[in-house]
Enzyme design. Structure first.
Site, PDB file in Angstrom:
ATOM      1  N   ASP A 190       0.836  -1.195   0.000  1.00  0.00           N
ATOM      2  CA  ASP A 190       0.000   0.000   0.000  1.00  0.00           C
ATOM      3  C   ASP A 190       0.873   1.248   0.000  1.00  0.00           C
ATOM      4  O   ASP A 190       1.923   1.282   0.645  1.00  0.00           O
ATOM      5  CB  ASP A 190      -0.925   0.020   1.217  1.00  0.00           C
ATOM      6  CG  ASP A 190      -0.151   0.073   2.523  1.00  0.00           C
ATOM      7  OD1 ASP A 190      -0.071   1.159   3.125  1.00  0.00           O
ATOM      8  OD2 ASP A 190       0.404  -0.971   2.940  1.00  0.00           O
ATOM      9  N   SER A 191       0.450   2.271  -0.745  1.00  0.00           N
ATOM     10  CA  SER A 191       1.133   3.561  -0.801  1.00  0.00           C
ATOM     11  C   SER A 191       2.587   3.372  -1.245  1.00  0.00           C
ATOM     12  O   SER A 191       2.834   2.886  -2.348  1.00  0.00           O
ATOM     13  CB  SER A 191       1.030   4.246   0.561  1.00  0.00           C
ATOM     14  OG  SER A 191       1.386   5.616   0.475  1.00  0.00           O
ATOM     15  N   ALA A 192       3.561   3.723  -0.399  1.00  0.00           N
ATOM     16  CA  ALA A 192       4.956   3.469  -0.753  1.00  0.00           C
ATOM     17  C   ALA A 192       5.186   1.982  -0.980  1.00  0.00           C
ATOM     18  O   ALA A 192       5.969   1.582  -1.851  1.00  0.00           O
ATOM     19  CB  ALA A 192       5.877   3.983   0.355  1.00  0.00           C
ATOM     20  N   MET A 218      -2.230  -1.041  -3.626  1.00  0.00           N
ATOM     21  CA  MET A 218      -3.264  -0.209  -3.008  1.00  0.00           C
ATOM     22  C   MET A 218      -2.775   1.231  -2.930  1.00  0.00           C
ATOM     23  O   MET A 218      -1.746   1.506  -2.327  1.00  0.00           O
ATOM     24  CB  MET A 218      -3.601  -0.737  -1.612  1.00  0.00           C
ATOM     25  CG  MET A 218      -4.289  -2.084  -1.640  1.00  0.00           C
ATOM     26  SD  MET A 218      -4.693  -2.712   0.016  1.00  0.00           S
ATOM     27  CE  MET A 218      -3.140  -3.500   0.456  1.00  0.00           C
TER      28      MET A 218
END
Length: 393
Positions: A190-192, A218
């Site tokens: 997720d994200s990074a 994500m």
């Protein structure tokens, strides 16, 4: 007796009046929180964001669990097994791994999970994302390995991605020790961590293995370049749990040299060739500065013939899947991720052809009623807490 009846009636009327005033106050407060410059929020989203941004609750979803996790159960109701260990990586260093796996002989599919946190120390680690890792292991009946890759400012690009790739190689070499199937490996984040997950797909292709089964991204960061993206401009205040300030800080500390920004292993959106990558699920959030680059990356994957499923969840902010325990949309997102991984591991995955972005509406029907009721209850608690803080200061 008449005086007592009159007295009780007056108390009842006064109580009813106070309750009515309180209900109106709660309703008005929610209405105000819902209306933002960027659009109208669902009640639950508005209440949660108000609580977090006003420091009324801590943004801490870490749930401590014992070695045998009674709260997370795999197929058949068996408790998951947990193991924490360190593995060697480049530079005579070690990184932590956390492994959740079902009981039984297996072999079970392997999911390598990369946590979010802006590539920076203090923003995220394998502990802050433990709830997602544990839940994915239970819902997919897989071995899920959370990778504690090294982060900035102590370690700059490409340390994080080299650590993450080393973890995949370790998983392949040691699969038998945790009943994993080295021939069925997916990456997720997720994200990074979404950035790192898809970079792992690129690295595995470029370095001739291992062959990955699927990738789940994500709300991923997909470019460090100053690309014109509307969502970066509209939702950059930080109110939606990610700010432009943090994004620039991540770039300055994780990729301190400008040449790094264009590397496909930092900015996969800029990769010249995306052929031969595993099927992908990309989840984005409506109120998220990273929304447009995640969806742009899905389009580019599709252009190169990669099987892609992309879903935008309306009415939610960055990181919403991590809040699946209190947000129904987060629960929907986690269900979609789990279903995608199960299908990929079983070889039954079907993705839309031609590619088309799917839009998931906020909860409807009974789920909407429940979300609004819970939002009302949480708002009452927050207002009560604010009042107590006001009078005790």
């Amino acid at each position: 007796m008449k005086r007592i009846k009159r007295w009780l009636k007056n108390i009842f009327l006064l109580g009813s009046l106070l309750i009515s005033i309180l209900l109106i106050l709660i309703g008005v407060s929610i209405y105000i929180w819902q209306n933002t410059d960027e659009g109208r929020l669902p009640a639950k989203t508005a209440v949660i964001l108000h609580a977090i941004n006003n420091n009324l609750v801590a943004l801490d979803i870490n749930i401590r669990v014992p070695k045998i996790v009674s709260g997370g159960r795999g197929v058949g109701g068996n408790p998951l097994l947990r193991e924490d260990l360190y593995i060697p990586v480049q530079g005579d260093s070690q990184i932590p791994l956390r492994i959740y796996r079902p009981q039984g002989e297996g072999p079970f599919p392997i999911v390598m999970y990369y946590h979010g946190g802006a590539f920076l120390r203090g923003y995220g680690d394998i502990n802050t994302h433990d709830n997602i890792v544990r839940s994915l292991a239970a819902r997919t009946n897989s071995v899920v390995i959370a990778v504690g890759y090294r982060v900035a400012p102590d370690y700059v690009f490409p340390a994080a991605v080299e650590d993450s790739y080393a973890a995949i190689k370790w998983a392949v070499q040691n699969a038998e020790t945790f009943n994993g199937d080295e021939n069925t490996i997916s990456v997720a984040g997720d994200s990074a961590g979404g950035n790192i997950a898809t970079v792992m797909a690129l690295m595995a292709r470029d370095r001739e293995g291992p062959e990955l089964t699927s990738q789940v991204l994500m709300y991923p960061l997909t470019t460090f370049l100053d690309v014109s993206l509307a969502s970066r401009e509209i939702y950059d205040s930080g109110y939606y749990l990610l700010s432009r300030t943090v994004m620039y800080r991540a770039r300055d500390l994780y990729t301190p040299e400008e040449w790094m920004w264009s590397s496909p292993y930092a900015s996969p959106l800029q990769a010249e060739n995306l052929e031969g990558l595993p099927p992908a699920l990309i989840i984005t959030a409506e109120f998220d500065p990273l929304r447009d680059e995640g969806e742009a990356y899905a389009e580019r994957l599709a252009e190169f013939g990669v099987s892609v499923r992309a879903t935008r969840y309306k009415g939610v902010m960055h990181g919403f899947v991590s809040l699946y325990e209190i947000m129904q949309s987060g629960q929907y997102g986690l269900q979609e991720v789990s279903g995608f991984l199960r299908q990929a591991h079983q070889g039954t995955l079907q993705t839309p052809d031609p590619y088309q972005l799917q839009v998931r509406q906020p909860p409807q029907g009974f789920d909407r009623v429940r979300e609004q009721t819970e939002a009302f209850a949480i708002a009452a608690y927050l207002l009560g807490r604010s009042g107590i803080n006001f009078f005790t200061q």
